[in-house]
Scaffold this active site. Sequence first.
Site, PDB file in Angstrom:
ATOM      1  N   GLY A 178     -50.358  11.138  48.706  1.00 27.15           N
ATOM      2  CA  GLY A 178     -49.337  10.191  49.130  1.00 27.15           C
ATOM      3  C   GLY A 178     -49.814   8.749  49.207  1.00 27.15           C
TER       4      GLY A 178
ATOM      5  N   HIS B  66     -57.119   2.555  53.753  1.00 28.16           N
ATOM      6  CA  HIS B  66     -56.446   2.065  54.957  1.00 28.16           C
ATOM      7  C   HIS B  66     -56.157   3.219  55.900  1.00 28.16           C
ATOM      8  CE1 HIS B  66     -53.424   2.812  51.803  1.00 28.16           C
ATOM      9  NE2 HIS B  66     -52.624   3.212  52.764  1.00 28.16           N
TER      10      HIS B  66
ATOM     11  N   ASP C 273     -47.441  -2.582  59.243  1.00 27.63           N
ATOM     12  CA  ASP C 273     -46.892  -2.032  58.003  1.00 27.63           C
ATOM     13  C   ASP C 273     -45.512  -2.661  57.745  1.00 27.63           C
ATOM     14  OD1 ASP C 273     -47.521   0.886  56.332  1.00 27.63           O
ATOM     15  OD2 ASP C 273     -45.555  -0.072  56.103  1.00 27.63           O
TER      16      ASP C 273
ATOM     17  N   CYS D 231     -56.709  -6.428  49.480  1.00 26.38           N
ATOM     18  CA  CYS D 231     -57.748  -7.476  49.447  1.00 26.38           C
ATOM     19  C   CYS D 231     -57.096  -8.838  49.638  1.00 26.38           C
ATOM     20  CB  CYS D 231     -58.522  -7.451  48.133  1.00 26.38           C
ATOM     21  SG  CYS D 231     -59.780  -6.155  48.020  1.00 26.38           S
TER      22      CYS D 231
ATOM     23  N   HIS E 247     -53.670   4.411  58.702  1.00 27.13           N
ATOM     24  CA  HIS E 247     -52.381   4.199  59.359  1.00 27.13           C
ATOM     25  C   HIS E 247     -52.531   4.543  60.841  1.00 27.13           C
ATOM     26  CE1 HIS E 247     -49.566   4.155  55.776  1.00 27.13           C
ATOM     27  NE2 HIS E 247     -50.608   4.749  55.218  1.00 27.13           N
TER      28      HIS E 247
HETATM   29  P1  5GP Z   1     -50.072   4.520  51.543  1.00 27.34           P
HETATM   30  O1  5GP Z   1     -48.815   5.155  51.054  1.00 27.34           O
HETATM   31  O2  5GP Z   1     -50.895   3.934  50.421  1.00 27.34           O
HETATM   32  O3  5GP Z   1     -50.872   5.372  52.473  1.00 27.34           O
HETATM   33  O4  5GP Z   1     -49.618   3.328  52.475  1.00 27.34           O
HETATM   34  C1  5GP Z   1     -49.381   2.039  52.026  1.00 27.34           C
HETATM   35  C2  5GP Z   1     -48.573   1.371  53.117  1.00 27.34           C
HETATM   36  O5  5GP Z   1     -48.615  -0.020  52.886  1.00 27.34           O
HETATM   37  C3  5GP Z   1     -47.107   1.786  53.150  1.00 27.34           C
HETATM   38  O6  5GP Z   1     -46.794   2.342  54.424  1.00 27.34           O
HETATM   39  C4  5GP Z   1     -46.348   0.479  52.890  1.00 27.34           C
HETATM   40  O7  5GP Z   1     -45.183   0.356  53.659  1.00 27.34           O
HETATM   41  C5  5GP Z   1     -47.378  -0.577  53.226  1.00 27.34           C
HETATM   42  N1  5GP Z   1     -47.262  -1.781  52.428  1.00 27.34           N
HETATM   43  C6  5GP Z   1     -47.091  -1.847  51.077  1.00 27.34           C
HETATM   44  N2  5GP Z   1     -47.042  -3.130  50.676  1.00 27.34           N
HETATM   45  C7  5GP Z   1     -47.192  -3.879  51.805  1.00 27.34           C
HETATM   46  C8  5GP Z   1     -47.206  -5.298  52.027  1.00 27.34           C
HETATM   47  O8  5GP Z   1     -47.096  -6.120  51.131  1.00 27.34           O
HETATM   48  N3  5GP Z   1     -47.378  -5.706  53.325  1.00 27.34           N
HETATM   49  C9  5GP Z   1     -47.499  -4.833  54.353  1.00 27.34           C
HETATM   50  N4  5GP Z   1     -47.656  -5.339  55.596  1.00 27.34           N
HETATM   51  N5  5GP Z   1     -47.481  -3.494  54.174  1.00 27.34           N
HETATM   52  C10 5GP Z   1     -47.325  -3.025  52.916  1.00 27.34           C
HETATM   53 ZN    ZN Z   2     -58.828  -4.096  47.896  1.00 26.43          ZN
END
Ligand code: 5GP
Ligand code: ZN
Length: 118
Positions: free
Chosen positions: A98, A105, A32, A9, A107
């Site tokens: 994961g 989000h 990412d 957010c 990917h």
């Molecule tokens: P999840 O594991 O929740 O599917 O993916 C979260 C993703 O967010 C991860 O691939 C991680 O590298 C990315 N991520 C986490 N914190 C940040 C951030 O502060 N900025 C950006 N650009 N990506 C982030």
């Molecule tokens: Zn949020």
Amino acid sequence: MHDPDCLFCKIARGQIPSRKVHEDDEFFAFHDIRPAAPIHFLIIPKRHVASMAQVTDEHAPMLGRMLTLAPRLALQEGCNPYPDGGFRLVVNTGTEGGQEVHHLHLHVLGGPRPWARG
Ligand code: 5GP
Ligand code: ZN
């Protein structure tokens, strides 16, 4: 609408910097921070939804638009065209799925192989 304690957010509202890929009224897309492929960005709805585990029929049009946006942004960001190119779409959901950040989000990963992970 938004969760003041939610990282994504804050990114969508520009309160935490990111490398922006796209923004419209409904979605924000950004690279990412720890890319797992040569091209790796995330598409998020601006409106806070914690994960795919919370979606209802009400979210169906938004989810459709998010999926439709992905191929357009993938090409814009340099993914090679289908079928030799392409991209991978992933939505991690919950701890065993994961998921680390609890704001829905998508990917989008692509580019020439090998990739860093997976
Ligand atoms: P999840 O594991 O929740 O599917 O993916 C979260 C993703 O967010 C991860 O691939 C991680 O590298 C990315 N991520 C986490 N914190 C940040 C951030 O502060 N900025 C950006 N650009 N990506 C982030
Ligand atoms: Zn949020």
